[in-house]
Scaffold this active site. Structure first.
Site, PDB file in Angstrom:
ATOM      1  N   CYS A 211       3.269   8.672   1.006  1.00  0.00           N
ATOM      2  CA  CYS A 211       3.874   7.779   1.990  1.00  0.00           C
ATOM      3  C   CYS A 211       4.181   6.459   1.274  1.00  0.00           C
ATOM      4  CB  CYS A 211       2.917   7.565   3.153  1.00  0.00           C
ATOM      5  SG  CYS A 211       3.582   6.449   4.400  1.00  0.00           S
TER       6      CYS A 211
ATOM      7  N   GLU B 162      10.678  -1.654   7.183  1.00  0.00           N
ATOM      8  CA  GLU B 162      11.729  -0.902   7.867  1.00  0.00           C
ATOM      9  C   GLU B 162      12.751  -0.494   6.797  1.00  0.00           C
ATOM     10  OE1 GLU B 162      12.747   0.583  10.729  1.00  0.00           O
ATOM     11  OE2 GLU B 162      14.500   0.944   9.475  1.00  0.00           O
TER      12      GLU B 162
ATOM     13  N   CYS C 183      -1.116   6.193  10.030  1.00  0.00           N
ATOM     14  CA  CYS C 183       0.167   5.626  10.455  1.00  0.00           C
ATOM     15  C   CYS C 183      -0.059   4.278  11.123  1.00  0.00           C
ATOM     16  CB  CYS C 183       0.837   6.518  11.498  1.00  0.00           C
ATOM     17  SG  CYS C 183       1.276   8.101  10.890  1.00  0.00           S
TER      18      CYS C 183
ATOM     19  N   GLU D 230       0.831  -1.198   0.000  1.00  0.00           N
ATOM     20  CA  GLU D 230       0.000   0.000   0.000  1.00  0.00           C
ATOM     21  C   GLU D 230       0.874   1.259   0.000  1.00  0.00           C
ATOM     22  OE1 GLU D 230      -4.109  -1.399   2.004  1.00  0.00           O
ATOM     23  OE2 GLU D 230      -2.581  -0.902   3.473  1.00  0.00           O
TER      24      GLU D 230
ATOM     25  N   SER E  30      11.916   7.270   7.928  1.00  0.00           N
ATOM     26  CA  SER E  30      11.687   6.918   9.336  1.00  0.00           C
ATOM     27  C   SER E  30      12.226   5.522   9.629  1.00  0.00           C
ATOM     28  CB  SER E  30      10.188   6.967   9.626  1.00  0.00           C
ATOM     29  OG  SER E  30       9.913   6.495  10.923  1.00  0.00           O
TER      30      SER E  30
ATOM     31  N   CYS F 109       1.755  -2.176  15.575  1.00  0.00           N
ATOM     32  CA  CYS F 109       1.744  -1.818  14.151  1.00  0.00           C
ATOM     33  C   CYS F 109       1.142  -2.922  13.284  1.00  0.00           C
ATOM     34  CB  CYS F 109       3.186  -1.542  13.715  1.00  0.00           C
ATOM     35  SG  CYS F 109       3.378  -1.266  11.959  1.00  0.00           S
TER      36      CYS F 109
ATOM     37  N   CYS G 257       6.993  -4.647  15.857  1.00  0.00           N
ATOM     38  CA  CYS G 257       6.473  -3.702  16.853  1.00  0.00           C
ATOM     39  C   CYS G 257       5.037  -4.086  17.195  1.00  0.00           C
ATOM     40  CB  CYS G 257       6.528  -2.271  16.322  1.00  0.00           C
ATOM     41  SG  CYS G 257       8.176  -1.791  15.796  1.00  0.00           S
TER      42      CYS G 257
ATOM     43  N   CYS H  98       7.203  -6.740   7.445  1.00  0.00           N
ATOM     44  CA  CYS H  98       8.285  -6.133   8.234  1.00  0.00           C
ATOM     45  C   CYS H  98       8.664  -7.089   9.350  1.00  0.00           C
ATOM     46  CB  CYS H  98       7.827  -4.793   8.814  1.00  0.00           C
ATOM     47  SG  CYS H  98       9.109  -3.965   9.780  1.00  0.00           S
TER      48      CYS H  98
ATOM     49  N   ASN I 121      -3.196   4.929  16.415  1.00  0.00           N
ATOM     50  CA  ASN I 121      -4.307   4.528  15.544  1.00  0.00           C
ATOM     51  C   ASN I 121      -4.622   3.057  15.782  1.00  0.00           C
ATOM     52  OD1 ASN I 121      -4.617   7.017  14.055  1.00  0.00           O
ATOM     53  ND2 ASN I 121      -2.615   6.547  13.184  1.00  0.00           N
TER      54      ASN I 121
HETATM   55  N1  SAH Z   1       9.419   1.082   9.956  1.00  0.00           N
HETATM   56  C1  SAH Z   1       9.624   2.477  10.079  1.00  0.00           C
HETATM   57  C2  SAH Z   1       8.744   3.293   9.157  1.00  0.00           C
HETATM   58  C3  SAH Z   1       7.301   2.855   9.007  1.00  0.00           C
HETATM   59  S1  SAH Z   1       6.239   3.083  10.361  1.00  0.00           S
HETATM   60  C4  SAH Z   1       9.445   2.911  11.510  1.00  0.00           C
HETATM   61  O1  SAH Z   1       8.950   2.127  12.308  1.00  0.00           O
HETATM   62  O2  SAH Z   1       9.832   4.028  11.823  1.00  0.00           O
HETATM   63  C5  SAH Z   1       5.895   4.827  10.384  1.00  0.00           C
HETATM   64  C6  SAH Z   1       5.504   5.357  11.764  1.00  0.00           C
HETATM   65  O3  SAH Z   1       4.187   4.911  12.167  1.00  0.00           O
HETATM   66  C7  SAH Z   1       6.441   4.862  12.857  1.00  0.00           C
HETATM   67  O4  SAH Z   1       6.807   5.914  13.709  1.00  0.00           O
HETATM   68  C8  SAH Z   1       5.571   3.856  13.565  1.00  0.00           C
HETATM   69  O5  SAH Z   1       6.029   3.602  14.856  1.00  0.00           O
HETATM   70  C9  SAH Z   1       4.219   4.493  13.510  1.00  0.00           C
HETATM   71  N2  SAH Z   1       3.131   3.577  13.841  1.00  0.00           N
HETATM   72  C10 SAH Z   1       3.130   2.235  13.788  1.00  0.00           C
HETATM   73  N3  SAH Z   1       1.946   1.726  14.209  1.00  0.00           N
HETATM   74  C11 SAH Z   1       1.184   2.787  14.530  1.00  0.00           C
HETATM   75  C12 SAH Z   1      -0.162   2.935  15.014  1.00  0.00           C
HETATM   76  N4  SAH Z   1      -0.918   1.884  15.222  1.00  0.00           N
HETATM   77  N5  SAH Z   1      -0.623   4.177  15.226  1.00  0.00           N
HETATM   78  C13 SAH Z   1       0.149   5.276  14.968  1.00  0.00           C
HETATM   79  N6  SAH Z   1       1.406   5.202  14.504  1.00  0.00           N
HETATM   80  C14 SAH Z   1       1.930   3.976  14.285  1.00  0.00           C
HETATM   81 FE1  SF4 Z   2       7.982  -2.371  11.046  1.00  0.00          FE
HETATM   82 FE2  SF4 Z   2       7.873   0.284  11.489  1.00  0.00          FE
HETATM   83 FE3  SF4 Z   2       5.700  -1.261  11.852  1.00  0.00          FE
HETATM   84 FE4  SF4 Z   2       7.751  -1.452  13.541  1.00  0.00          FE
HETATM   85  S1  SF4 Z   2       6.436   0.357  13.199  1.00  0.00           S
HETATM   86  S2  SF4 Z   2       6.621  -3.176  12.631  1.00  0.00           S
HETATM   87  S3  SF4 Z   2       9.473  -1.152  12.168  1.00  0.00           S
HETATM   88  S4  SF4 Z   2       6.741  -0.870   9.923  1.00  0.00           S
END
Ligand code: SAH
Ligand code: SF4
Length: 343
Positions: A105, A163, A334, A92, A194, A119, A116, A112, A293
């Site tokens: 974006c 990532e 995000c 996406e 990021s 996410c 985390c 990934c 989110n």
């Molecule tokens: N993998 C990289 C870039 C993609 S994520 C990273 O983790 O930085 C982009 C941003 O969205 C990151 O800061 C991530 O932590 C955040 N993110 C992930 N899950 C989220 C959620 N459920 N709500 C809001 N932001 C989130």
């Molecule tokens: Fe991967 Fe970024 Fe999501 Fe963490 S927040 S699982 S590094 S995409």
């Protein structure tokens, strides 16, 4: 060897052309046709000889991303694309409308591996890295879509699925093509990458001394909370992460964005804000607070303490903003983007 024409930086294409016995000056012509005139076949390149076109056709191909779905939220405030790649996997990408223009974006991997907890993008383990051309094509597809409506892409973030620093070499070549005046031509300062905090790659990035913005997903002020949310913290803890940031600042006089996701009762209390202030005091950075989110697989809730947290940081001289929310209705916010395996 047969390669996508979109995977070449200008210099790499020059080299490849020389290897094929062609003049390296054709590189300029090809870039002009594909990035400025948006041509999608060698046959249309009127200033290149028939003989050379045949050679090019034998060595390079034009690929594309298949737009499988497009969802639009609130007029055109947020638009989400589901693209199918040539091998059937899906990713996406998102367009967001801001006061200053349109921003994209971009995804960097299919799935990934960072895992985390909050996410959606990491719910599928990494299937593979995206190729350079697959990142370039996300931008080209988005530019093409916008230009049909007389709109322009002014910036982008690499914050979609994946990532980016786990796909480092492809990322760098993609970014070279993105900032190249002869190619996509988006100013470095209008691009943000990021990372979840791969300290070894942050050092490599620092050495490149790019003008591109760096954002770090910190999300917690101490190892205890961060390790619970982000398994990467077990590989590179906060101390190692900040060592790599100090190295970055020693090489680059640039402000870093610290992303801090606010999750109810997990990392959003004043004690966390206090710790964050001491961690960031006198550092060349600013904090971007991200309201959590919802992702259906987990139990986390959005913080109800966002304003207090924000005020505390401000009062203590940490520059900070609250990220504008968008795309929630179409799961484009995000952390809500997903990769899909081929069916
Ligand atoms: N993998 C990289 C870039 C993609 S994520 C990273 O983790 O930085 C982009 C941003 O969205 C990151 O800061 C991530 O932590 C955040 N993110 C992930 N899950 C989220 C959620 N459920 N709500 C809001 N932001 C989130
Ligand atoms: Fe991967 Fe970024 Fe999501 Fe963490 S927040 S699982 S590094 S995409």
């Amino acid at each position: 060897m047969n390669n996508s024409i979109y995977k070449y930086t200008f210099e790499n294409l020059e080299k490849e052309l020389l290897d094929l016995g062609l003049s390296k000056f054709i590189s300029k012509q090809i870039f002009d046709w594909i990035y400025k005139k948006n041509v999608k076949s060698f046959d249309e390149m009127a200033n290149i000889s028939k003989k050379n076109i045949e050679i090019l056709k034998n060595h390079f191909y034009f690929d594309d991303l298949l737009e499988e779905k497009k969802e639009i939220d609130k007029d055109d405030e947020t638009t989400k694309f589901l693209f199918q790649l040539n091998d059937g996997n899906k990713i996406e990408s998102v367009i967001m409308k801001f006061d200053y223009g349109y921003s994209a974006c971009i995804s960097s991997q299919i799935g990934c591996n960072m895992g985390c907890k909050f996410c959606a993008s990491g719910k599928i383990k990494k299937i593979r890295n995206l190729e350079i051309n697959e990142m370039v094509l996300q931008i080209l597809k988005i530019k093409e879509y916008l230009s049909k409506e007389n709109k322009k892409l002014s910036s982008f973030v690499v914050m979609g699925i994946g990532e980016p620093f786990d796909n480092f070499d492809n990322l760098i070549d993609f970014l070279k093509i993105a900032i190249d005046r002869k190619a996509i031509e988006i100013g470095s300062r209008h691009i943000t990458v990021s990372t979840s905090g791969l300290a070894n790659k942050i050092k490599k990035w620092a050495d490149l001394q790019l003008q591109i913005n760096l954002a770090i997903s910190l999300h917690a002020p101490n190892d205890e909370v961060r390790s619970k949310l982000m398994p990467i913290n077990n590989a590179f803890n906060i101390k190692e992460l900040f060592n790599s940031l100090e190295y970055y600042w020693s090489k680059n006089n640039r402000r870093i964005t610290i992303e801090y996701l606010l999750i109810d009762k997990i990392n959003d209390q004043i004690e966390h804000a206090k710790k964050l202030v001491s961690l960031l005091k006198n550092k060349l950075c600013y904090v971007n607070l991200i309201p959590y989110n919802p992702v259906f697989e987990n139990k986390y809730k959005r913080s109800t303490n966002i304003k207090n947290f924000y005020d505390y940081l401000n009062k203590n001289n940490i520059t900070c903003t609250i990220r504008q929310e968008r795309g929630k209705n179409i799961s484009a916010a995000c952390g809500q983007l997903r990769a899909k395996e081929k069916e």
